[in-house]
Design a protein around this motif. Sequence first.
Motif, PDB file in Angstrom:
ATOM      1  N   ASP A  23      -7.618   3.229  -3.651  1.00 10.79           N
ATOM      2  CA  ASP A  23      -8.281   4.274  -4.600  1.00 10.79           C
ATOM      3  C   ASP A  23      -8.261   5.612  -5.238  1.00 10.79           C
ATOM      4  O   ASP A  23      -7.056   5.258  -6.042  1.00 10.79           O
ATOM      5  N   GLU A  46     -12.706   7.691   4.764  1.00 11.41           N
ATOM      6  CA  GLU A  46     -13.854   6.848   5.398  1.00 11.41           C
ATOM      7  C   GLU A  46     -15.156   6.504   5.615  1.00 11.41           C
ATOM      8  O   GLU A  46     -15.565   5.282   5.942  1.00 11.41           O
ATOM      9  N   LYS A  49     -15.557   3.088   4.360  1.00  7.38           N
ATOM     10  CA  LYS A  49     -15.180   1.816   4.332  1.00  7.38           C
ATOM     11  C   LYS A  49     -15.841   1.269   5.479  1.00  7.38           C
ATOM     12  O   LYS A  49     -16.469   1.175   5.943  1.00  7.38           O
ATOM     13  N   GLY A  78      -4.473   3.583   5.024  1.00  4.63           N
ATOM     14  CA  GLY A  78      -5.499   1.881   5.494  1.00  4.63           C
ATOM     15  C   GLY A  78      -6.440   1.838   5.005  1.00  4.63           C
ATOM     16  O   GLY A  78      -7.428   0.496   5.198  1.00  4.63           O
ATOM     17  N   THR A 102       0.691   3.463   1.308  1.00  3.13           N
ATOM     18  CA  THR A 102       1.076   4.790   0.164  1.00  3.13           C
ATOM     19  C   THR A 102       1.013   6.467   1.242  1.00  3.13           C
ATOM     20  O   THR A 102       1.774   6.763   0.856  1.00  3.13           O
ATOM     21  N   THR A 103       0.586   5.634   2.976  1.00  3.29           N
ATOM     22  CA  THR A 103       0.611   7.102   3.742  1.00  3.29           C
ATOM     23  C   THR A 103       1.418   6.447   4.727  1.00  3.29           C
ATOM     24  O   THR A 103       1.774   4.752   4.996  1.00  3.29           O
ATOM     25  N   LYS A 115      -4.956  -6.876  10.732  1.00  4.10           N
ATOM     26  CA  LYS A 115      -6.457  -6.374  11.342  1.00  4.10           C
ATOM     27  C   LYS A 115      -6.482  -6.011   9.693  1.00  4.10           C
ATOM     28  O   LYS A 115      -6.651  -4.457   9.764  1.00  4.10           O
ATOM     29  N   MET A 142       6.846   6.732  -1.811  1.00  4.89           N
ATOM     30  CA  MET A 142       5.445   7.422  -1.858  1.00  4.89           C
ATOM     31  C   MET A 142       5.032   8.082  -0.734  1.00  4.89           C
ATOM     32  O   MET A 142       4.184   9.413  -1.303  1.00  4.89           O
ATOM     33  N   THR A 145       4.427  12.923  -1.653  1.00  4.54           N
ATOM     34  CA  THR A 145       3.271  13.329  -1.775  1.00  4.54           C
ATOM     35  C   THR A 145       1.963  13.769  -0.698  1.00  4.54           C
ATOM     36  O   THR A 145       1.222  14.810  -0.844  1.00  4.54           O
TER      37      THR A 145
HETATM   38  N1  LIG Z   1      -5.750  -2.028  10.110  1.00  5.78           N
HETATM   39  C1  LIG Z   1      -5.643  -1.626  11.294  1.00  5.78           C
HETATM   40  O1  LIG Z   1      -4.608  -2.751  12.322  1.00  5.78           O
HETATM   41  C2  LIG Z   1      -5.189   0.312  11.202  1.00  5.78           C
HETATM   42  C3  LIG Z   1      -4.914   0.246  12.078  1.00  5.78           C
HETATM   43  C4  LIG Z   1      -4.332   2.079  12.124  1.00  5.78           C
HETATM   44  C5  LIG Z   1      -5.444   2.674  11.167  1.00  5.78           C
HETATM   45  N2  LIG Z   1      -6.272   1.563   9.926  1.00  5.78           N
HETATM   46  C6  LIG Z   1      -7.002   1.984   9.763  1.00  5.78           C
HETATM   47  O2  LIG Z   1      -6.423   3.604   8.149  1.00  5.78           O
HETATM   48  C7  LIG Z   1      -7.414   4.371   7.479  1.00  5.78           C
HETATM   49  C8  LIG Z   1      -7.201   5.577   8.250  1.00  5.78           C
HETATM   50  O3  LIG Z   1      -5.416   5.335   7.053  1.00  5.78           O
HETATM   51  P1  LIG Z   1      -5.337   6.851   5.984  1.00  5.78           P
HETATM   52  O4  LIG Z   1      -5.151   7.642   7.536  1.00  5.78           O
HETATM   53  O5  LIG Z   1      -4.278   5.803   5.362  1.00  5.78           O
HETATM   54  O6  LIG Z   1      -6.251   7.499   5.599  1.00  5.78           O
HETATM   55  P2  LIG Z   1      -6.882   6.703   4.107  1.00  5.78           P
HETATM   56  O7  LIG Z   1      -6.090   5.495   3.328  1.00  5.78           O
HETATM   57  O8  LIG Z   1      -7.869   6.944   4.336  1.00  5.78           O
HETATM   58  O9  LIG Z   1      -6.169   7.795   3.273  1.00  5.78           O
HETATM   59  C9  LIG Z   1      -5.943   9.663   3.794  1.00  5.78           C
HETATM   60  C10 LIG Z   1      -5.980   9.842   1.915  1.00  5.78           C
HETATM   61  O10 LIG Z   1      -4.749  10.008   1.860  1.00  5.78           O
HETATM   62  C11 LIG Z   1      -4.876   9.835   0.117  1.00  5.78           C
HETATM   63  N3  LIG Z   1      -3.673   9.502  -0.138  1.00  5.78           N
HETATM   64  C12 LIG Z   1      -3.026   8.044   0.362  1.00  5.78           C
HETATM   65  N4  LIG Z   1      -1.681   7.935  -0.625  1.00  5.78           N
HETATM   66  C13 LIG Z   1      -1.186   8.841  -0.321  1.00  5.78           C
HETATM   67  C14 LIG Z   1       0.039   9.780  -0.827  1.00  5.78           C
HETATM   68  N5  LIG Z   1       0.949   9.044  -1.181  1.00  5.78           N
HETATM   69  N6  LIG Z   1      -0.088  11.019  -1.344  1.00  5.78           N
HETATM   70  C15 LIG Z   1      -1.155  12.115  -1.226  1.00  5.78           C
HETATM   71  N7  LIG Z   1      -2.366  11.189  -0.716  1.00  5.78           N
HETATM   72  C16 LIG Z   1      -2.306   9.955  -0.722  1.00  5.78           C
HETATM   73  C17 LIG Z   1      -6.162   8.790   0.189  1.00  5.78           C
HETATM   74  O11 LIG Z   1      -6.221   9.069  -1.549  1.00  5.78           O
HETATM   75  C18 LIG Z   1      -6.971   9.581   1.355  1.00  5.78           C
HETATM   76  O12 LIG Z   1      -7.824  10.631   0.389  1.00  5.78           O
HETATM   77  C19 LIG Z   1      -8.539   4.433   8.994  1.00  5.78           C
HETATM   78  O13 LIG Z   1      -9.419   3.839   8.237  1.00  5.78           O
HETATM   79  C20 LIG Z   1      -8.102   3.372  10.285  1.00  5.78           C
HETATM   80  O14 LIG Z   1      -9.331   2.938  10.698  1.00  5.78           O
HETATM   81  C21 LIG Z   1      -6.499   0.788  10.397  1.00  5.78           C
END
Ligand SMILES: NC(=O)c1ccc[n+]([C@@H]2O[C@H](COP(=O)([O-])OP(=O)(O)OC[C@H]3O[C@@H](n4cnc5c(N)ncnc54)[C@H](O)[C@@H]3O)[C@@H](O)[C@H]2O)c1
Length: 327
Positions: A23, A46, A49, A78, A102-103, A115, A142, A145
Motif C-alpha cells: 500500500d 479498511e 478492502k 493485514g 509490516t504491522t 485466510k 519493519m 515505525t
Molecule cells: N486473514 C486473517 O487471518 C486476518 C487476521 C487478522 C486481521 N486481518 C485483517 O487485517 C486487517 C488489519 O490489519 P492491520 O492492523 O495490519 O491494518 P492495515 O493493513 O490497514 O494497516 C494499518 C495502517 O498501518 C500502515 N502501516 C503498515 N505497516 C506499517 C509500518 N511498518 N509502519 C507504519 N505504518 C504502517 C498501513 O499503511 C495502514 O495505514 C483487517 O482488514 C483485518 O480484517 C486478517
Amino acid sequence: MVGEPLGRLGEHCDLRKALIVTDRNVRTLFGDRFPPCTIVEVEPGEAHKTLETVGNIYDEFLRLELDRSSFVVGIGGGLVCDVAGFAASTYLRGLSFGFVPTTLLAQVDASVGGKNGVNFHGYKNLIGTFNQPSFVICDLEMIGTLPLEDVRNGMAEIVKHALIGNSGLFSYLEQNKERLLSLESGPMEKVVYESLLIKARIVSRDETERGERRKLNLGHTFGHAVEKHTGMPHGEAVSIGMVVAARLSTMRGTLKDKEAERVMTLLSDLGLPTRFTGDKHAILDGVRKDKKREDQVIHMALLGGIGHAIIEPVAIEELEEVFDDLR
Ligand SMILES: NC(=O)c1ccc[n+]([C@@H]2O[C@H](COP(=O)([O-])OP(=O)(O)OC[C@H]3O[C@@H](n4cnc5c(N)ncnc54)[C@H](O)[C@@H]3O)[C@@H](O)[C@H]2O)c1
C-alpha cells in the motif's frame, strides 16, 4: 520466519518472477528497501478492502501478463496480506504467493493461517479463500515505525493467543509489558514466535474452521460488533471482547475470578480498554447479525483457564447480562 530480514526475500522466491503488492504508506516507508520488482500499489485503509481493489490488482496482473509461474509478494499490514493473498489465490485459479507483514497485527495474525479475503456490503471478510502462503517473513525492524495504537492492536492478538494456548506466554507478557510496548527486539522476537506457534498449531489441525480453529475467534465475536458499531480500533474492540469472554467464563465456573482479574490487569497495563459503555441493543444486534447469522445461540470461544480456550454455545441473553457488568 521470525527475524528474517526483507533483504533476504530473494532467498525464498525467484525475484525475476515476483511482483510486489503493497500500500501507499508502506511503499513510502520501505520502498527503497524493496528488491527491484514490479510494484502494484493499493490504497491504504479498511474502506479499500473490497472487490474493487482486487479488480484493480487483476487489471495490473493482466496488463503485466502474469502467468502461472509468477509469484506474488504482499508487503504490508493485514489489508495488503488479505487482498494480495485473495487476488493471487483466484487469478488464473491460483498463483503462488508469500507475505512480508509490516504491522504487528499482520505478523502475529493476519499473515498466517491462510485466510485471504475482502469485505462485502459492510460484512467483514465475507468473500474469501483458505489458501496458504508459501512463506511469511516477519522482519521485526519493519514494525519500528508503527504508531503505539497499532502496536497495541497487535498486542491484543498476542494476549489472545496466550490465553488460547500458552499460560507461560501469558506470564511472560505480564512480566515484560514495558519492554514489549517499547518493541525491544529480544522480547518481541520471543512473543511473536510463540504467538505464531499457537496459531499455526491450531490452523494445521483445522485449516477450514470446522471446529478447533474457532478458538482463534476469542474476543472477536463481541469485538467485531463493537468495532463495527463504534469504529474503535480492532485491538481495543478485541480487548473488550476478551473481557466479555473471561466474564462469561467465570459466570459458568470454567475460569477462576482471580484468573479473570489477571486478564483484565494485563490488558489494561498494555493500554487496552476493559470497560465499555456503548449502546447495548446495537451491539447485541451486531453480534446476532455478524456474517448474517440469525441464530439465538452462538458458538463462542470462552476460557477453561489461562492458556486453555473452549468452544461453548452462548445465548444472546447471557451476553446481555455480561454487558451490564462491563460498565
Ligand atoms: N486473514 C486473517 O487471518 C486476518 C487476521 C487478522 C486481521 N486481518 C485483517 O487485517 C486487517 C488489519 O490489519 P492491520 O492492523 O495490519 O491494518 P492495515 O493493513 O490497514 O494497516 C494499518 C495502517 O498501518 C500502515 N502501516 C503498515 N505497516 C506499517 C509500518 N511498518 N509502519 C507504519 N505504518 C504502517 C498501513 O499503511 C495502514 O495505514 C483487517 O482488514 C483485518 O480484517 C486478517
